[in-house]
Design a protein around this motif. Structure first.
Motif, PDB file in Angstrom:
ATOM      1  N   LEU A 254       0.818  -1.218   0.000  1.00 22.53           N
ATOM      2  CA  LEU A 254       0.000   0.000   0.000  1.00 22.53           C
ATOM      3  C   LEU A 254       0.849   1.265   0.000  1.00 22.53           C
ATOM      4  N   GLU A 255       2.018   1.192   0.586  1.00 22.98           N
ATOM      5  CA  GLU A 255       2.915   2.359   0.613  1.00 22.98           C
ATOM      6  C   GLU A 255       3.557   2.618  -0.746  1.00 22.98           C
ATOM      7  N   ASN A 256       3.515   1.626  -1.634  1.00 19.77           N
ATOM      8  CA  ASN A 256       4.237   1.747  -2.905  1.00 19.77           C
ATOM      9  C   ASN A 256       3.363   1.427  -4.110  1.00 19.77           C
ATOM     10  N   LEU A 257       2.068   1.675  -4.005  1.00 16.46           N
ATOM     11  CA  LEU A 257       1.153   1.356  -5.100  1.00 16.46           C
ATOM     12  C   LEU A 257       1.452   2.184  -6.352  1.00 16.46           C
ATOM     13  N   SER A 258       1.535   1.519  -7.479  1.00 16.68           N
ATOM     14  CA  SER A 258       1.673   2.214  -8.759  1.00 16.68           C
ATOM     15  C   SER A 258       0.285   2.531  -9.307  1.00 16.68           C
ATOM     16  N   ASP A 259       0.238   3.401 -10.301  1.00 21.93           N
ATOM     17  CA  ASP A 259      -1.047   3.719 -10.924  1.00 21.93           C
ATOM     18  C   ASP A 259      -1.673   2.475 -11.556  1.00 21.93           C
ATOM     19  N   GLN A 260      -0.841   1.629 -12.147  1.00 21.30           N
ATOM     20  CA  GLN A 260      -1.363   0.411 -12.761  1.00 21.30           C
ATOM     21  C   GLN A 260      -1.959  -0.520 -11.712  1.00 21.30           C
ATOM     22  N   GLU A 261      -1.307  -0.650 -10.575  1.00 25.98           N
ATOM     23  CA  GLU A 261      -1.830  -1.495  -9.506  1.00 25.98           C
ATOM     24  C   GLU A 261      -3.149  -0.958  -8.963  1.00 25.98           C
ATOM     25  N   LYS A 262      -3.283   0.354  -8.922  1.00 23.95           N
ATOM     26  CA  LYS A 262      -4.550   0.951  -8.491  1.00 23.95           C
ATOM     27  C   LYS A 262      -5.669   0.636  -9.481  1.00 23.95           C
ATOM     28  N   ARG A 263      -5.352   0.713 -10.772  1.00 21.18           N
ATOM     29  CA  ARG A 263      -6.360   0.388 -11.792  1.00 21.18           C
ATOM     30  C   ARG A 263      -6.795  -1.069 -11.671  1.00 21.18           C
ATOM     31  N   ILE A 264      -5.831  -1.937 -11.446  1.00 19.80           N
ATOM     32  CA  ILE A 264      -6.138  -3.371 -11.306  1.00 19.80           C
ATOM     33  C   ILE A 264      -7.022  -3.608 -10.084  1.00 19.80           C
ATOM     34  N   ALA A 265      -6.690  -2.957  -8.973  1.00 19.48           N
ATOM     35  CA  ALA A 265      -7.485  -3.109  -7.746  1.00 19.48           C
ATOM     36  C   ALA A 265      -8.915  -2.637  -7.961  1.00 19.48           C
ATOM     37  N   GLU A 266      -9.088  -1.500  -8.624  1.00 16.81           N
ATOM     38  CA  GLU A 266     -10.421  -0.949  -8.858  1.00 16.81           C
ATOM     39  C   GLU A 266     -11.221  -1.821  -9.826  1.00 16.81           C
ATOM     40  N   TYR A 267     -10.558  -2.289 -10.871  1.00 16.83           N
ATOM     41  CA  TYR A 267     -11.252  -3.067 -11.906  1.00 16.83           C
ATOM     42  C   TYR A 267     -11.846  -4.351 -11.344  1.00 16.83           C
ATOM     43  N   TRP A 268     -11.046  -5.130 -10.641  1.00 10.23           N
ATOM     44  CA  TRP A 268     -11.509  -6.423 -10.158  1.00 10.23           C
ATOM     45  C   TRP A 268     -12.422  -6.306  -8.945  1.00 10.23           C
ATOM     46  N   SER A 269     -12.397  -5.163  -8.271  1.00  7.54           N
ATOM     47  CA  SER A 269     -13.237  -5.011  -7.075  1.00  7.54           C
ATOM     48  C   SER A 269     -14.643  -4.520  -7.394  1.00  7.54           C
ATOM     49  N   ALA A 270     -14.882  -4.094  -8.632  1.00  2.00           N
ATOM     50  CA  ALA A 270     -16.196  -3.560  -8.989  1.00  2.00           C
ATOM     51  C   ALA A 270     -17.222  -4.688  -9.055  1.00  2.00           C
ATOM     52  N   GLY A 271     -18.221  -4.643  -8.179  1.00  2.00           N
ATOM     53  CA  GLY A 271     -19.234  -5.687  -8.161  1.00  2.00           C
ATOM     54  C   GLY A 271     -18.720  -6.948  -7.496  1.00  2.00           C
ATOM     55  N   PRO A 272     -19.515  -8.013  -7.504  1.00  2.00           N
ATOM     56  CA  PRO A 272     -19.075  -9.281  -6.915  1.00  2.00           C
ATOM     57  C   PRO A 272     -17.954  -9.895  -7.746  1.00  2.00           C
ATOM     58  N   PRO A 273     -17.166 -10.810  -7.189  1.00  2.00           N
ATOM     59  CA  PRO A 273     -16.018 -11.372  -7.910  1.00  2.00           C
ATOM     60  C   PRO A 273     -16.388 -12.095  -9.202  1.00  2.00           C
ATOM     61  N   THR A 274     -17.600 -12.570  -9.321  1.00  2.00           N
ATOM     62  CA  THR A 274     -18.029 -13.236 -10.556  1.00  2.00           C
ATOM     63  C   THR A 274     -18.210 -12.263 -11.719  1.00  2.00           C
ATOM     64  N   LYS A 275     -18.359 -10.979 -11.418  1.00  2.00           N
ATOM     65  CA  LYS A 275     -18.727  -9.994 -12.444  1.00  2.00           C
ATOM     66  C   LYS A 275     -17.754  -9.976 -13.622  1.00  2.00           C
ATOM     67  N   GLN A 276     -16.460  -9.939 -13.353  1.00  2.00           N
ATOM     68  CA  GLN A 276     -15.489  -9.807 -14.441  1.00  2.00           C
ATOM     69  C   GLN A 276     -15.347 -11.090 -15.256  1.00  2.00           C
ATOM     70  N   TRP A 277     -15.789 -12.221 -14.695  1.00  2.00           N
ATOM     71  CA  TRP A 277     -15.705 -13.475 -15.448  1.00  2.00           C
ATOM     72  C   TRP A 277     -16.847 -13.621 -16.458  1.00  2.00           C
ATOM     73  N   ILE A 278     -17.929 -12.875 -16.278  1.00  2.00           N
ATOM     74  CA  ILE A 278     -19.064 -12.992 -17.193  1.00  2.00           C
ATOM     75  C   ILE A 278     -18.667 -12.595 -18.623  1.00  2.00           C
ATOM     76  N   PRO A 279     -18.069 -11.412 -18.858  1.00  2.00           N
ATOM     77  CA  PRO A 279     -17.671 -11.083 -20.233  1.00  2.00           C
ATOM     78  C   PRO A 279     -16.556 -11.976 -20.761  1.00  2.00           C
ATOM     79  N   ILE A 280     -15.719 -12.532 -19.876  1.00  2.00           N
ATOM     80  CA  ILE A 280     -14.656 -13.444 -20.318  1.00  2.00           C
ATOM     81  C   ILE A 280     -15.271 -14.708 -20.913  1.00  2.00           C
ATOM     82  N   VAL A 281     -16.224 -15.301 -20.191  1.00  2.00           N
ATOM     83  CA  VAL A 281     -16.889 -16.512 -20.695  1.00  2.00           C
ATOM     84  C   VAL A 281     -17.640 -16.206 -21.990  1.00  2.00           C
TER      85      VAL A 281
END
Length: 301
Positions: A80-107
């Motif tokens: 947390l003390e050394n978060l990059s902008d890319q790591e922040k984007r990754i954290a925000e992307y996968w945390s949006a909605g329930p964990p199944t959400k991002q797998w729906i468009p993948i399938v």
């Protein structure tokens, strides 16, 4: 809970950073979900879970008493003390909605790319989401059995990047269902195995970037989910018609576009609710602060 030689304080014994009261099991997210119906495995009074043929399942996950949680906390603090902008984007992307959400468009993209016929598409969807259901049930049974505290409970001053969910830490739900999804989808789409592995690993790692999970929550969650995924495949392989397996063996590679580059939501939705645990103040990027609206941890996992 009886724990004679516990190596950590319980989730119910410490408040989240920024809060004044410890969480309760009754107030946690779906504390009974570990008892819900499963489809590819069964509940077992003696063993916890067993396969459909009755064989006990020895779950592939470390006992939390064997883990140094304070050493794990140091990794979270350093991250947390050394978060990059890319790591922040990754954290925000996968945390949006329930964990199944991002797998729906993948399938969905895999099914479209490989021109899967309607009956097979339904079979794939039922296997993937049935398997994720079972992985969640196992994950939740362990979360509320072990009651491992969140990082921002061991460190009462820890500000996380994403609001900490209201359920115990170990194992990670995101990691567990991603491990299961990776393995099951790789069975149906073996040529896409490497990309599916990358996605599962990134989803799990995103929880460390968010500050809401220890590294071991994620690595052990992936291991557990992959075990459940392999059990699902065992059952799928038993399905035959006229003595022939239902799945067709194919190694064709169509290079499905399933890796996000922009980290924009394929199915956007405006999740807003106030978070009352400590959050990192980052006005230059997202305006993240303790007064910012965030996903309600009581609604999403």
């Amino acid at each position: 809970m009886a724990h004679e030689k516990r190596a950590y304080p319980l989730w119910t014994e410490l408040p989240y950073a920024g809060k004044t009261h410890s969480p309760t099991i009754a107030g946690g997210v779906e504390p009974d979900a570990g008892k819900w119906k499963t489809y590819f495995i069964q509940h077992s009074r003696r063993h916890g879970f067993k396969k459909l043929d009755g064989r006990p399942i020895r779950l592939a996950i470390k006992d939390p008493d064997s883990i140094d949680w304070y050493a794990q906390l140091k990794v979270v603090q350093h991250t947390l003390e050394n978060l990059s902008d890319q790591e922040k984007r990754i954290a925000e992307y996968w945390s949006a909605g329930p964990p199944t959400k991002q797998w729906i468009p993948i399938v969905d993209r895999l099914i479209d790319t490989y021109a899967i016929e309607a009956p097979r598409a339904a079979r794939i969807l039922s296997a993937v989401f049935g398997g994720m259901n079972d992985a969640f049930v196992v994950c939740w049974a362990l979360k509320y059995k072990w009651l491992v505290p969140r990082p921002n409970q061991l460190d009462q001053h820890l500000a996380t990047y994403i609001c900490t969910p209201e359920h115990p830490s170990y194992p990670s739900g995101h990691a567990t269902i991603s491990g299961a999804a990776e393995v099951i989808l790789s069975y149906f789409f073996p040529a896409e195995r490497q990309k599916l592995h990358r996605l599962a690993e990134e989803n799990a790692q995103s929880r460390l970037y968010a500050g809401v999970h220890y590294p071991v929550d994620n690595t052990e969650g992936l291991r557990l989910g992959r075990q459940i995924g392999r059990i699902v495949i065992e059952e799928l392989k038993k399905d035959t018609v006229n003595g022939l397996p239902i799945e067709r063996s194919s190694r064709e590679f169509r290079n499905a576009d399933i890796i996000t580059r922009t980290y924009e939501q394929a199915i956007p939705f405006d999740y807003k609710s106030k978070c009352d645990s400590l959050l990192i103040r980052d006005d230059e990027s997202t305006g993240n602060s303790s007064t910012k609206d965030w996903i309600d941890p009581k609604l999403f996992i």
